[in-house]
Design a protein around this motif. Structure first.
Motif, PDB file in Angstrom:
ATOM      1  N   ASP A 227       0.874  -1.174   0.000  1.00  0.00           N
ATOM      2  CA  ASP A 227       0.000   0.000   0.000  1.00  0.00           C
ATOM      3  C   ASP A 227       0.908   1.220   0.000  1.00  0.00           C
ATOM      4  O   ASP A 227       1.438   1.618   1.033  1.00  0.00           O
ATOM      5  CB  ASP A 227      -0.899  -0.026   1.233  1.00  0.00           C
ATOM      6  CG  ASP A 227      -1.792   1.195   1.349  1.00  0.00           C
ATOM      7  OD1 ASP A 227      -1.720   2.087   0.473  1.00  0.00           O
ATOM      8  OD2 ASP A 227      -2.557   1.266   2.330  1.00  0.00           O
ATOM      9  N   ALA A 228       1.100   1.822  -1.160  1.00  0.00           N
ATOM     10  CA  ALA A 228       2.031   2.936  -1.310  1.00  0.00           C
ATOM     11  C   ALA A 228       1.397   4.281  -1.002  1.00  0.00           C
ATOM     12  O   ALA A 228       2.099   5.298  -0.996  1.00  0.00           O
ATOM     13  CB  ALA A 228       2.599   2.947  -2.719  1.00  0.00           C
ATOM     14  N   GLN A 229       0.080   4.308  -0.762  1.00  0.00           N
ATOM     15  CA  GLN A 229      -0.625   5.570  -0.533  1.00  0.00           C
ATOM     16  C   GLN A 229      -0.259   6.557  -1.642  1.00  0.00           C
ATOM     17  O   GLN A 229      -0.357   6.203  -2.804  1.00  0.00           O
ATOM     18  CB  GLN A 229      -0.312   6.110   0.863  1.00  0.00           C
ATOM     19  CG  GLN A 229      -0.765   5.201   1.990  1.00  0.00           C
ATOM     20  CD  GLN A 229      -2.219   5.355   2.359  1.00  0.00           C
ATOM     21  OE1 GLN A 229      -2.770   6.437   2.359  1.00  0.00           O
ATOM     22  NE2 GLN A 229      -2.852   4.252   2.702  1.00  0.00           N
ATOM     23  N   THR A 230       0.178   7.754  -1.304  1.00  0.00           N
ATOM     24  CA  THR A 230       0.485   8.768  -2.324  1.00  0.00           C
ATOM     25  C   THR A 230       1.977   8.883  -2.611  1.00  0.00           C
ATOM     26  O   THR A 230       2.397   9.776  -3.337  1.00  0.00           O
ATOM     27  CB  THR A 230      -0.033  10.152  -1.889  1.00  0.00           C
ATOM     28  OG1 THR A 230       0.589  10.512  -0.665  1.00  0.00           O
ATOM     29  CG2 THR A 230      -1.548  10.142  -1.743  1.00  0.00           C
ATOM     30  N   VAL A 231       2.777   7.983  -2.071  1.00  0.00           N
ATOM     31  CA  VAL A 231       4.228   8.084  -2.235  1.00  0.00           C
ATOM     32  C   VAL A 231       4.847   6.767  -2.734  1.00  0.00           C
ATOM     33  O   VAL A 231       5.663   6.156  -2.055  1.00  0.00           O
ATOM     34  CB  VAL A 231       4.906   8.550  -0.925  1.00  0.00           C
ATOM     35  CG1 VAL A 231       4.649  10.016  -0.666  1.00  0.00           C
ATOM     36  CG2 VAL A 231       4.444   7.713   0.261  1.00  0.00           C
ATOM     37  N   PRO A 232       4.493   6.339  -3.941  1.00  0.00           N
ATOM     38  CA  PRO A 232       5.053   5.084  -4.433  1.00  0.00           C
ATOM     39  C   PRO A 232       6.579   5.108  -4.522  1.00  0.00           C
ATOM     40  O   PRO A 232       7.226   4.065  -4.376  1.00  0.00           O
ATOM     41  CB  PRO A 232       4.410   4.921  -5.808  1.00  0.00           C
ATOM     42  CG  PRO A 232       3.950   6.272  -6.199  1.00  0.00           C
ATOM     43  CD  PRO A 232       3.620   6.980  -4.919  1.00  0.00           C
ATOM     44  N   GLU A 233       7.159   6.302  -4.692  1.00  0.00           N
ATOM     45  CA  GLU A 233       8.614   6.404  -4.782  1.00  0.00           C
ATOM     46  C   GLU A 233       9.311   5.958  -3.501  1.00  0.00           C
ATOM     47  O   GLU A 233      10.478   5.559  -3.523  1.00  0.00           O
ATOM     48  CB  GLU A 233       9.045   7.818  -5.179  1.00  0.00           C
ATOM     49  CG  GLU A 233       8.673   8.899  -4.201  1.00  0.00           C
ATOM     50  CD  GLU A 233       7.289   9.505  -4.396  1.00  0.00           C
ATOM     51  OE1 GLU A 233       7.061  10.595  -3.834  1.00  0.00           O
ATOM     52  OE2 GLU A 233       6.429   8.911  -5.074  1.00  0.00           O
ATOM     53  N   ASN A 234       8.607   5.970  -2.369  1.00  0.00           N
ATOM     54  CA  ASN A 234       9.188   5.501  -1.115  1.00  0.00           C
ATOM     55  C   ASN A 234       9.341   3.979  -1.071  1.00  0.00           C
ATOM     56  O   ASN A 234       9.940   3.453  -0.136  1.00  0.00           O
ATOM     57  CB  ASN A 234       8.349   5.954   0.075  1.00  0.00           C
ATOM     58  CG  ASN A 234       8.466   7.435   0.349  1.00  0.00           C
ATOM     59  OD1 ASN A 234       9.271   8.141  -0.266  1.00  0.00           O
ATOM     60  ND2 ASN A 234       7.655   7.929   1.264  1.00  0.00           N
ATOM     61  N   PHE A 235       8.806   3.288  -2.055  1.00  0.00           N
ATOM     62  CA  PHE A 235       8.821   1.831  -2.057  1.00  0.00           C
ATOM     63  C   PHE A 235       9.764   1.241  -3.113  1.00  0.00           C
ATOM     64  O   PHE A 235       9.761   0.038  -3.339  1.00  0.00           O
ATOM     65  CB  PHE A 235       7.392   1.299  -2.255  1.00  0.00           C
ATOM     66  CG  PHE A 235       6.517   1.599  -1.073  1.00  0.00           C
ATOM     67  CD1 PHE A 235       6.385   0.691  -0.036  1.00  0.00           C
ATOM     68  CD2 PHE A 235       5.862   2.821  -0.973  1.00  0.00           C
ATOM     69  CE1 PHE A 235       5.603   0.987   1.073  1.00  0.00           C
ATOM     70  CE2 PHE A 235       5.080   3.127   0.125  1.00  0.00           C
ATOM     71  CZ  PHE A 235       4.946   2.208   1.151  1.00  0.00           C
ATOM     72  N   THR A 236      10.583   2.083  -3.727  1.00  0.00           N
ATOM     73  CA  THR A 236      11.485   1.569  -4.771  1.00  0.00           C
ATOM     74  C   THR A 236      12.468   0.546  -4.206  1.00  0.00           C
ATOM     75  O   THR A 236      12.755  -0.454  -4.845  1.00  0.00           O
ATOM     76  CB  THR A 236      12.247   2.713  -5.481  1.00  0.00           C
ATOM     77  OG1 THR A 236      12.954   3.478  -4.507  1.00  0.00           O
ATOM     78  CG2 THR A 236      11.296   3.603  -6.265  1.00  0.00           C
TER      79      THR A 236
END
Length: 160
Positions: free
Chosen positions: A55-64
């Motif tokens: 669940d990346a919410q609004t920050v998918p870049e935090n999951f790279t």
């Protein structure tokens, strides 16, 4: 002309997977924009060694980093997006259309996010868009979008 169903197309797209990573993107405080996280939450029970749910919410870049660590064969991004269709419609967005659709309210464009991930990773990216009805502050999906999301959840459960 024959139109392939979302179920058949998704089944075809993931037929050769060894590890699936589902990435739900969206803001749960903005009604239908929260459809990605909603779907990830409802699929939690199918999580396994080869089916990863984020669940990346609004920050998918935090999951790279997490995505790289998991090394999926397929990355499936689920998000609300403006596709000029009816609220709740679910579509697999073709690669060539990816830059032309209006994707919700995230800090990094998902097109750029995918390009960044593909620089060092070799996986298939599948983008599933769900047409929103409203994306204003509210803590629940609208009925049509919830129905579309629930139908997608059922399809995923059937083909996994």
């Amino acid at each position: 002309m024959f139109k392939i169903s979302i179920k058949d197309k998704l089944k075809e797209e993931i037929s050769d997977y060894s590890k699936l990573l589902f990435l739900g993107v969206g803001n749960v405080l903005k009604s239908d924009d929260g459809v990605g996280p909603y779907i990830i939450d409802k699929l939690e029970d199918i999580s396994s060694d080869n089916i990863i749910l984020l669940d990346a919410q609004t920050v998918p870049e935090n999951f790279t980093g997490k995505i790289r660590k998991e090394q999926p064969s397929h990355l499936i991004i689920i998000d609300a997006c403006l596709m000029d269709s009816e609220p709740g419609d679910v579509k697999i967005v073709d690669r060539e259309d990816f830059n032309n659709i209006g994707i919700s309210t995230h800090s990094m464009s998902l097109s750029y996010f995918v390009k960044y991930l593909e620089q060092e990773n070799d996986f298939k990216v599948i983008f599933i868009g769900i047409e929103p009805n409203i994306m204003e502050f509210a803590n629940a999906l609208t009925p049509n979008v919830k129905e579309g999301a629930d139908n997608l959840i059922e399809i995923i459960r059937e083909i996994i």
